[in-house]
Structure formats: structure tokens, C-alpha cells
Design a protein around this motif. Structure first.
Motif, PDB file in Angstrom:
ATOM      1  N   ALA A  83     -13.495  -5.867  -6.849  1.00 24.15           N
ATOM      2  CA  ALA A  83     -12.375  -5.743  -7.786  1.00 24.15           C
ATOM      3  C   ALA A  83     -11.041  -5.660  -7.044  1.00 24.15           C
ATOM      4  O   ALA A  83     -10.047  -6.262  -7.458  1.00 24.15           O
ATOM      5  N   ALA A  84     -11.019  -4.916  -5.921  1.00 19.81           N
ATOM      6  CA  ALA A  84      -9.782  -4.780  -5.154  1.00 19.81           C
ATOM      7  C   ALA A  84      -9.352  -6.122  -4.568  1.00 19.81           C
ATOM      8  O   ALA A  84      -8.162  -6.465  -4.568  1.00 19.81           O
ATOM      9  N   ILE A  85     -10.305  -6.884  -4.055  1.00 21.95           N
ATOM     10  CA  ILE A  85      -9.984  -8.201  -3.487  1.00 21.95           C
ATOM     11  C   ILE A  85      -9.407  -9.118  -4.557  1.00 21.95           C
ATOM     12  O   ILE A  85      -8.442  -9.861  -4.321  1.00 21.95           O
ATOM     13  N   GLN A  86      -9.977  -9.081  -5.753  1.00 23.53           N
ATOM     14  CA  GLN A  86      -9.468  -9.917  -6.841  1.00 23.53           C
ATOM     15  C   GLN A  86      -8.036  -9.539  -7.211  1.00 23.53           C
ATOM     16  O   GLN A  86      -7.179 -10.408  -7.415  1.00 23.53           O
ATOM     17  N   VAL A  87      -7.769  -8.228  -7.268  1.00 27.62           N
ATOM     18  CA  VAL A  87      -6.414  -7.769  -7.603  1.00 27.62           C
ATOM     19  C   VAL A  87      -5.429  -8.155  -6.506  1.00 27.62           C
ATOM     20  O   VAL A  87      -4.304  -8.603  -6.784  1.00 27.62           O
ATOM     21  N   ILE A  88      -5.836  -7.991  -5.240  1.00 25.05           N
ATOM     22  CA  ILE A  88      -4.952  -8.325  -4.123  1.00 25.05           C
ATOM     23  C   ILE A  88      -4.620  -9.812  -4.119  1.00 25.05           C
ATOM     24  O   ILE A  88      -3.460 -10.209  -3.914  1.00 25.05           O
ATOM     25  N   HIS A  89      -5.617 -10.660  -4.349  1.00 17.30           N
ATOM     26  CA  HIS A  89      -5.372 -12.105  -4.382  1.00 17.30           C
ATOM     27  C   HIS A  89      -4.404 -12.481  -5.514  1.00 17.30           C
ATOM     28  O   HIS A  89      -3.552 -13.357  -5.343  1.00 17.30           O
ATOM     29  N   ALA A  90      -4.545 -11.807  -6.644  1.00 16.26           N
ATOM     30  CA  ALA A  90      -3.743 -12.178  -7.803  1.00 16.26           C
ATOM     31  C   ALA A  90      -2.360 -11.536  -7.809  1.00 16.26           C
ATOM     32  O   ALA A  90      -1.411 -12.116  -8.338  1.00 16.26           O
ATOM     33  N   ARG A  91      -2.229 -10.337  -7.223  1.00 16.72           N
ATOM     34  CA  ARG A  91      -0.989  -9.583  -7.375  1.00 16.72           C
ATOM     35  C   ARG A  91      -0.454  -9.039  -6.052  1.00 16.72           C
ATOM     36  O   ARG A  91       0.250  -8.038  -6.039  1.00 16.72           O
ATOM     37  N   TRP A  92      -0.727  -9.718  -4.940  1.00 19.80           N
ATOM     38  CA  TRP A  92      -0.329  -9.158  -3.654  1.00 19.80           C
ATOM     39  C   TRP A  92       1.187  -9.029  -3.515  1.00 19.80           C
ATOM     40  O   TRP A  92       1.685  -8.049  -2.945  1.00 19.80           O
ATOM     41  N   LEU A  93       1.936  -9.994  -4.033  1.00 19.15           N
ATOM     42  CA  LEU A  93       3.386  -9.943  -3.899  1.00 19.15           C
ATOM     43  C   LEU A  93       3.970  -8.796  -4.710  1.00 19.15           C
ATOM     44  O   LEU A  93       4.790  -8.009  -4.210  1.00 19.15           O
ATOM     45  N   GLN A  94       3.552  -8.686  -5.978  1.00 18.33           N
ATOM     46  CA  GLN A  94       4.050  -7.599  -6.823  1.00 18.33           C
ATOM     47  C   GLN A  94       3.692  -6.237  -6.244  1.00 18.33           C
ATOM     48  O   GLN A  94       4.520  -5.307  -6.249  1.00 18.33           O
ATOM     49  N   MET A  95       2.465  -6.115  -5.718  1.00 16.42           N
ATOM     50  CA  MET A  95       2.046  -4.846  -5.139  1.00 16.42           C
ATOM     51  C   MET A  95       2.854  -4.506  -3.899  1.00 16.42           C
ATOM     52  O   MET A  95       3.250  -3.348  -3.694  1.00 16.42           O
ATOM     53  N   SER A  96       3.130  -5.508  -3.061  1.00 18.29           N
ATOM     54  CA  SER A  96       3.907  -5.277  -1.846  1.00 18.29           C
ATOM     55  C   SER A  96       5.317  -4.820  -2.170  1.00 18.29           C
ATOM     56  O   SER A  96       5.847  -3.882  -1.563  1.00 18.29           O
ATOM     57  N   VAL A  97       5.948  -5.493  -3.132  1.00 21.47           N
ATOM     58  CA  VAL A  97       7.310  -5.119  -3.531  1.00 21.47           C
ATOM     59  C   VAL A  97       7.328  -3.714  -4.136  1.00 21.47           C
ATOM     60  O   VAL A  97       8.213  -2.899  -3.831  1.00 21.47           O
ATOM     61  N   ALA A  98       6.334  -3.400  -4.969  1.00 18.99           N
ATOM     62  CA  ALA A  98       6.287  -2.090  -5.617  1.00 18.99           C
ATOM     63  C   ALA A  98       6.096  -0.974  -4.593  1.00 18.99           C
ATOM     64  O   ALA A  98       6.798   0.046  -4.628  1.00 18.99           O
ATOM     65  N   VAL A  99       5.159  -1.173  -3.663  1.00 21.58           N
ATOM     66  CA  VAL A  99       4.913  -0.146  -2.649  1.00 21.58           C
ATOM     67  C   VAL A  99       6.121   0.007  -1.731  1.00 21.58           C
ATOM     68  O   VAL A  99       6.529   1.127  -1.397  1.00 21.58           O
ATOM     69  N   GLY A 100       6.707  -1.123  -1.329  1.00 22.72           N
ATOM     70  CA  GLY A 100       7.888  -1.057  -0.487  1.00 22.72           C
ATOM     71  C   GLY A 100       9.043  -0.343  -1.175  1.00 22.72           C
ATOM     72  O   GLY A 100       9.725   0.487  -0.563  1.00 22.72           O
ATOM     73  N   GLY A 101       9.268  -0.652  -2.451  1.00 24.01           N
ATOM     74  CA  GLY A 101      10.325   0.022  -3.197  1.00 24.01           C
ATOM     75  C   GLY A 101      10.058   1.508  -3.367  1.00 24.01           C
ATOM     76  O   GLY A 101      10.971   2.338  -3.258  1.00 24.01           O
ATOM     77  N   TYR A 102       8.794   1.857  -3.605  1.00 24.93           N
ATOM     78  CA  TYR A 102       8.415   3.269  -3.765  1.00 24.93           C
ATOM     79  C   TYR A 102       8.688   4.049  -2.483  1.00 24.93           C
ATOM     80  O   TYR A 102       9.275   5.142  -2.512  1.00 24.93           O
ATOM     81  N   LEU A 103       8.300   3.488  -1.339  1.00 23.80           N
ATOM     82  CA  LEU A 103       8.527   4.161  -0.066  1.00 23.80           C
ATOM     83  C   LEU A 103      10.012   4.265   0.254  1.00 23.80           C
ATOM     84  O   LEU A 103      10.477   5.289   0.774  1.00 23.80           O
ATOM     85  N   LEU A 104      10.765   3.218  -0.069  1.00 24.24           N
ATOM     86  CA  LEU A 104      12.207   3.252   0.175  1.00 24.24           C
ATOM     87  C   LEU A 104      12.871   4.354  -0.648  1.00 24.24           C
ATOM     88  O   LEU A 104      13.718   5.102  -0.140  1.00 24.24           O
TER      89      LEU A 104
END
Length: 208
Positions: A81-102
Motif C-alpha cells: 500500500a505504501a509503495i502504491q501511495v508513493i508512486h501516485a503521490r510522491w510529489l505532493q507528499m514531498s512538498v507537504a513534508v518539506g513545508g511542514y518541516l520548514l
């Protein structure tokens, strides 16, 4: 990157601070290795789940609890399930995590500024990086105790005033850790109420 820079720059002269940074780097390396291995190999995910089942089983027997863990079966399913989510939403997840940490780093800097512990941006980044890494230490919830001590020590070692830094770090952790507990509890309660209402509505529709 920030933590690695601290180790090679020679800016840390305190033995405890060097130890804290090395611990943070070791924790990060272990977490990344485990994560990548579990995501790339079904056998590794199953083995990690089985090992966790054994540890949880020992703890449950020690406290005489009938609960059992079944991660050996559920972790491989979670991996897929995690691999499927990462393949489909990796960009959105990266931006969200980066913004959260910032935003969290900006919050730490704001707490330091408001309490009169103005330190260079590089020092704030270093303290924040060590604090975030030590929240991964699975000894206390969210690294409570370890993370605050390491963050405050890092900021003091890089020129911050001890009293102001300690107060600012505790205020920051109050926002990012303690405040999340009641807010998360309210969110879970609201979700449970919503699910209960949906089940009742579904039951009424089925009955009619």
C-alpha cells in the motif's frame, strides 16, 4: 546535511554535543536503512514484522496481557500500500513534508526570537535538525527529554544564552508535541463520531 556539516565544520567543541550529533546521525542512518530495506523487499518487511511480533509478545507476557501482534502478516500488506501511495503521490507528499518541516523550523526560530535568544540561522537549523532526528529515538514518546536536551545543548553550544534557549525550546516543544496530544484526541473523537453517524445512516437505509 545540516548534521553532517556540524560534524565536519569543527564548530562543535563540547564532547556531549558531538556525542548527540553522532547519535542523531546513527539514528537517521538506521531509520533510513530499515525504511529502504522494508520498502524494497517483501522478505525484509516480513522479517521486521516477525521480530516486532516477538518483542511485543515478550512485553505482553511480562504485563500479562492477552493481546498479540500480527505485524509479520500486516507489514508486507502495508509495504504494498505504501509503495502504491508513493508512486501516485510522491510529489505532493514531498512538498507537504518539506513545508511542514520548514514551518516547524520557523516556529523554533520564532520562539527563540520572542524569548530573546537570538542565534544565527545556521544554529537554529542545527538545533532543529538534531531535535527532529532524536524524536525518532524509540525510548520515550517522540524522544521526549532527549530531543529537548539535545536541541537546547546544541543552540547553547553555538552561542545561545542558556536560560533563554531552554525556555524557547520548551515553548517550541509545547507547540509541536504537547499541544498535538489534545488536538489529536479531538480529531480522533470527531472522526469516531462521524463514522458512527455514517454506520447509523447506512443501517437505516438498509432497513428501509
Amino acid at each position: 546535511m545540516v548534521v553532517a556539516w556540524l560534524l565536519v565544520s569543527g564548530k562543535l567543541t563540547s564532547g556531549p554535543m558531538v556525542s548527540a550529533v553522532r547519535t542523531a546521525v546513527a539514528v537517521l542512518a538506521v531509520v533510513l536503512l530499515a525504511l529502504v530495506s522494508a520498502l524494497t523487499s517483501d522478505a525484509v518487511a516480513r522479517s521486521c514484522g516477525a521480530l516486532t511480533d516477538v518483542v511485543v509478545g515478550l512485553v505482553m507476557r511480562a504485563v500479562r496481557s492477552p493481546r498479540r501482534s500480527a505485524l509479520a502478516e500486516s507489514l508486507p500488506q502495508l509495504r504494498v500500500a505504501a509503495i502504491q501511495v508513493i508512486h501516485a503521490r510522491w510529489l505532493q507528499m514531498s512538498v507537504a513534508v518539506g513545508g511542514y518541516l520548514l514551518l516547524q523550523a520557523l516556529l523554533l526560530g520564532t520562539c527563540l526570537h520572542l524569548l530573546g535568544a537570538d542565534v544565527p540561522v545556521a544554529a537554529v537549523a542545527a538545533g532543529f535538525a538534531v531535535e527532529r532526528l532524536l524524536t525518532l529515538v524509540p525510548i520515550t514518546p517522540n524522544g521526549a527529554g532527549f530531543a529537548e536536551t539535545a536541541c537546547a545543548g546544541m543552540l547553547i553550544g553555538l552561542g545561545g544564552e542558556p536560560v533563554q534557549v531552554a525556555a524557547a525550546v520548551l515553548l517550541y516543544r509545547g507547540f509541536t508535541f504537547l499541544l498535538e496530544i489534545p488536538v489529536g484526541g479531538i480529531g480522533i473523537a470527531a472522526w469516531l463520531v462521524q463514522q458512527s453517524r455514517r454506520r447509523r445512516a447506512t443501517a437505516l437505509v438498509t432497513a428501509t
